[in-house]
Enzyme design. Structure first.
Site, mmCIF file in Angstrom:
data_model
loop_
_atom_site.group_PDB
_atom_site.id
_atom_site.type_symbol
_atom_site.label_atom_id
_atom_site.label_comp_id
_atom_site.label_asym_id
_atom_site.label_seq_id
_atom_site.Cartn_x
_atom_site.Cartn_y
_atom_site.Cartn_z
ATOM 1 N N CYS A 111 37.846 19.908 29.290
ATOM 2 C CA CYS A 111 37.325 20.486 28.053
ATOM 3 C C CYS A 111 35.936 21.071 28.314
ATOM 4 O O CYS A 111 35.015 20.358 28.692
ATOM 5 C CB CYS A 111 37.238 19.417 26.964
ATOM 6 N N TYR A 150 -5.031 2.299 8.500
ATOM 7 C CA TYR A 150 -4.289 1.170 7.937
ATOM 8 C C TYR A 150 -3.772 0.186 8.988
ATOM 9 O O TYR A 150 -3.102 -0.788 8.654
ATOM 10 C CB TYR A 150 -3.129 1.646 7.061
ATOM 11 N N GLU A 210 0.848 -1.197 0.000
ATOM 12 C CA GLU A 210 0.000 0.000 0.000
ATOM 13 C C GLU A 210 0.882 1.245 0.000
ATOM 14 O O GLU A 210 2.029 1.188 0.468
ATOM 15 C CB GLU A 210 -0.890 0.009 1.248
ATOM 16 N N ASP A 259 2.492 10.390 3.439
ATOM 17 C CA ASP A 259 3.414 11.293 4.115
ATOM 18 C C ASP A 259 2.622 12.278 4.954
ATOM 19 O O ASP A 259 2.305 13.378 4.510
ATOM 20 C CB ASP A 259 4.273 12.021 3.080
ATOM 21 N N LYS A 317 2.653 4.563 1.151
ATOM 22 C CA LYS A 317 2.998 5.102 2.467
ATOM 23 C C LYS A 317 2.684 6.595 2.459
ATOM 24 O O LYS A 317 3.359 7.372 1.775
ATOM 25 C CB LYS A 317 4.484 4.863 2.754
ATOM 26 N N LYS A 371 11.102 2.852 0.285
ATOM 27 C CA LYS A 371 11.073 4.297 0.085
ATOM 28 C C LYS A 371 11.379 4.685 -1.363
ATOM 29 O O LYS A 371 12.195 4.049 -2.021
ATOM 30 C CB LYS A 371 12.106 4.985 0.999
ATOM 31 N N CYS A 431 38.498 14.114 21.729
ATOM 32 C CA CYS A 431 39.263 15.032 22.561
ATOM 33 C C CYS A 431 39.644 14.314 23.853
ATOM 34 O O CYS A 431 38.815 13.656 24.469
ATOM 35 C CB CYS A 431 38.404 16.266 22.863
ATOM 36 N N CYS A 460 41.728 19.433 19.948
ATOM 37 C CA CYS A 460 40.332 19.788 20.189
ATOM 38 C C CYS A 460 40.149 21.283 19.930
ATOM 39 O O CYS A 460 40.874 22.101 20.499
ATOM 40 C CB CYS A 460 39.945 19.458 21.630
ATOM 41 N N CYS A 508 39.339 23.074 23.462
ATOM 42 C CA CYS A 508 40.238 23.146 24.622
ATOM 43 C C CYS A 508 41.698 22.885 24.245
ATOM 44 O O CYS A 508 42.565 22.900 25.121
ATOM 45 C CB CYS A 508 39.808 22.165 25.714
#
Length: 750
Positions: free
Chosen positions: A453, A236, A126, A130, A128, A324, A447, A429, A432
DNA sequence: GTGCCTCGAGTTCC
DNA sequence: CTCGAGGCAC
């Protein structure tokens, strides 16, 4: 707003005028926010206007108006709808993106059920829709509740709004006593266009797409607004039922139709995978003429008895999948790559894009995952996108994975600027300046600054107060950022949250006198914090943010140890064994590398044993460690991470300080009358009437401890077909063994 | 050792 | 929602 005069420079006349202007603006904004779908000003603007109003009133108290917005305009409600929990969870669906995934779906179902490739197996197919899913509960034929999906467990009560939707019957004849009908609320293209025209005429904002329009309309606090919006509903699926609807999916859909629901005309019964794919292409060809948005095709096993045998994985049913349609793509320029630092120190690259519309939404950021992804490599060093890397200045192709998360799919090398250089991933990082390193075999760079940090510290605190952790009302991510840097009332550790009120009482600048705060808001925050001083052990464990300890790991630990102190004792006791485990892991790794380099074979087990032997491990430590890692779902990795956190001086100090403010409640007491309460149970083999997760959850609910491996402490083994070494070991140890039916009988679920 | 299945941790936009 | 990786069965 840009040329407003600073509060300090206002004359009294100007202040009076300004207060009048702010009162009008704020009261109007507040009204619009509550009654219309289109606020005229953003939350940030709203907050800044409100702050200015308070500042002016503070400087000219006698000018304060009777209709002062500081008195009448509260915080905008976080949520206007009551929460409702779903009697039967609302699941999401797994995805298929190509024909091969659909074939795999069929194959895995046959394998799970033990069916041959030739055995008949029908599926429904069936479109789908949206839109947004909605669960409608009918009792004795009367609509009593409509709830949004929410997180699947708990949704929002939108009954008043659902009653205004023409496709949703208020009453059903000849219905089961309890009937939960599930389906999709959506808006047709025609109605969407008309609504946007009306919005333009009324000077309101237009909606980006029909789904947003439908979602916005259903979540109106004033159901009269919803009534004016042309929403529709396709049924459904179903939730709780007092009696079965039919024996097949198709039959159940027909029943729903007979009850008076709209069902989708394009639902077909397919006997083979190729029929499913044919129908998919058929629907895809009709997509533009349907008059409403769809984003794929859903296949479901038609036989409901088979559906129930297949059951559910943690978030998706095994018996259904969404195929999809290909995602919409758009090209734009990659303007910059920024690095974000997460609570575990993970450095995550984010693409800053020239804004572009993808699938009806303007996208300006996209995730880049990690440094390999930018470089065009996958985790194993193989190529992705043909090895093409992303460079700043590149033309890149954007899509929204699962129609939500923006990602980059491809790069156009012919449009690459000549001066573009490969992106150099930072090894320090950015927050820091600590070293950022990649552990062997890890995809992420982290990091090493730990709590030094600031980014990690702040993210950890945000996690601590998040919804599934301490969930302190009025102390969200924004407030944490504010308090972290606060010169007077800083929150740097979790314990600081619980000393906030006392520190505030002795502080020179009381919270209630600050911009954006008042007596009420300050007191509300203190009350909310007080309330959370009593906290379930599970939430506390999750909140601590120990690596690898998530929602489920925290629950498993809490159910096993049942108390903070018991767990802390066990983890401390197990420390020598944990260290031996790490030494053994490292020795094994080193030996493996050496053996490979020298082209010889090696006895890894001997190496492990030697490493452990060199670490004088007391028996109690070995026992405590083996208890810990034999908890079902908890292995050495999580165990080590937990052990490290407790052994780390800074972290332990933070835990102990926090502990002093809390009353920690154990998980719900097990029902003592169950014969399995307090027993240690192990599941093995294939369980046919329940998933392992269900079996485990049920056993734990009855007060049993679920372990993953058989030992002398095991009281009971539940063995499904295909059980191997564990059943043998249990037999050797003389441990009671039951099959699945025997277990169900024992716990009274037969 | 391989191949599920889940979990944890990361992310965006409304 | 997705990826990577942990945990467990085979």
């Amino acid at each position: 707003m840009s040329n407003t005069i600073s509060v300090q420079e206002l004359t009294e006349d100007q202040a009076r005028e300004e207060l009048a202007r702010l009162a009008t603006l704020l009261l109007r904004a507040n009204d619009l926010y509550h009654t219309k779908d289109a606020p005229e000003i953003s939350d940030a603007e709203y907050d800044s206007l409100k702050r200015r109003n308070i500042e002016i009133e503070a400087r000219f108290p006698k000018l304060k108006r009777d209709d002062s917005p500081s008195e009448h305009v509260g915080a905008r409600p976080a949520d206007g709808f009551a929460k409702v929990s779903h009697a039967v969870r609302m699941m999401s669906l797994g995805n298929a993106f190509d024909d091969e995934d659909v074939a795999d779906f069929d194959r895995s179902i046959r394998k799970y059920l033990g069916l041959s490739n030739e055995a008949p197996l029908s599926f429904t197919a069936e479109p789908k829709i949206d839109g947004l899913s909605l669960s409608l509960r009918y009792e004795n034929g009367e609509l009593v509740q409509a709830a949004t999906r929410g997180d699947g467990e708990v949704g929002e009560n939108v009954t008043a709004n659902a009653l205004t939707v023409a496709d949703i019957p208020r009453r059903i004849k000849n219905a089961p006593d309890i009937l939960e009908v599930r389906g999709e609320v959506y808006m047709s293209h025609e109605d969407f266009d008309k609504l946007n025209e009306r919005q333009v005429e009324a000077g309101g904002k237009t909606f980006a797409n029909p789904r947003n329009a439908a979602a916005g309309s259903l979540r109106q606090l004033d159901s009269e607004i919803t009534r004016a919006r042309p929403l529709r509903f396709f049924a459904y699926a179903w939730g709780e039922l007092s009696e079965p609807l039919a024996e097949t999916q198709m039959g159940a859909i027909q029943r729903l139709k007979a009850f008076g629901f709209q069902t989708n005309e394009l639902t077909r019964l397919c006997e083979t995978t190729s029929q499913m794919l044919d129908h998919y292409r058929d629907i895809e060809a009709q997509r533009s003429t349907l008059g409403y948005d769809i984003d794929g095709v859903v296949y479901k096993v038609d036989d409901l008895a088979l559906q129930s045998r297949l059951g559910f994985r943690s978030t998706t049913p095994r018996w259904a999948i969404a195929h999809k349609f290909p995602a919409e793509l758009a090209w734009t320029r990659l303007e910059a790559i920024d690095i974000q630092v997460g609570r575990t120190g993970a450095l995550s690259p984010v693409a800053r894009l020239h804004p572009v519309t993808v699938g009806g939404v303007v996208v300006s950021n996209a995730t880049l995952h990690n440094e390999d992804y930018i470089a065009g490599r996958d985790a194993k060093g193989g190529e992705i996108r043909g090895g093409k890397d992303f460079r700043i200045g590149d033309w890149v192709q954007v899509y929204r994975a699962g129609d939500v998360i923006p990602k980059l799919a491809d790069v156009d090398l012919s449009k690459r600027p000549e001066d573009a250089v490969p992106y150099e991933f930072p090894t320090k990082c950015p927050e820091c300046d600590s070293d950022a390193i990649r552990e062997d075999g890890d995809a992420v760079r982290r990091c090493t600054g730990g709590l030094i940090c600031p980014a990690q510290a702040v993210e950890k605190l945000k996690h601590f107060v998040s919804r599934k952790a301490f969930d302190i009302e009025g102390l969200g991510a924004k407030q944490i950022e504010m308090f972290y840097d606060d010169p007077v009332l800083p929150i740097k550790t979790p314990a600081d949250i619980f000393t906030l009120q006392d520190r505030d009482a002795g502080s020179v600048s009381r919270l209630k006198n600050r911009d954006g705060w008042g007596d009420t808001s300050a007191n509300n925050l203190f009350t909310a914090i007080q309330e959370k001083r009593t906290i379930p052990l599970v939430r506390l464990l999750f909140a601590l943010g120990i690596r690898h300890v998530g929602e489920v790991g925290a629950r498993d630990l809490a159910l096993y140890y049942r108390g903070w102190d018991a767990m802390a004792r066990a983890v401390d006791l197990a420390r020598p064994a944990a260290l031996a485990q790490r030494a053994a892991d490292e020795a094994e790794e080193a030996e493996r590398n050496a053996a490979q380099a020298e082209g010889r074979r090696s006895r890894l087990k001997d190496v492990r044993d030697a490493a452990i032997a060199s670490h004088d491990v007391p028996t109690e430590a070995a026992t405590a460690w083996s208890d810990l890692i034999s908890i079902d779902g908890i292995g050495a990795t999580l165990g080590l991470s937990l052990s490290d956190a407790f052994a780390n001086k800074d972290e332990r100090k933070a835990f102990d300080e926090l502990r002093a403010y809390l009353e920690i409640t154990p998980p719900d007491a097990p029902s003592s009358d169950s014969p399995v309460a307090g027993k240690t149970v192990v599941f093995t083999g294939t369980l046919e009437k329940m998933t392992r997760a269900e079996a485990k959850a049920r056993a734990e609910a009855l007060g049993a401890k679920v372990s993953g491996s058989v030992s002398a402490k095991t009281d009971l083994l539940v063995a499904g077909p295909g059980a191997g070494s564990k059943a043998k070991k249990a037999a050797d140890l003389g441990i009671e063994t039951l099959d699945e039916d025997g277990w169900l009988q024992l716990i009274g679920d037969a």
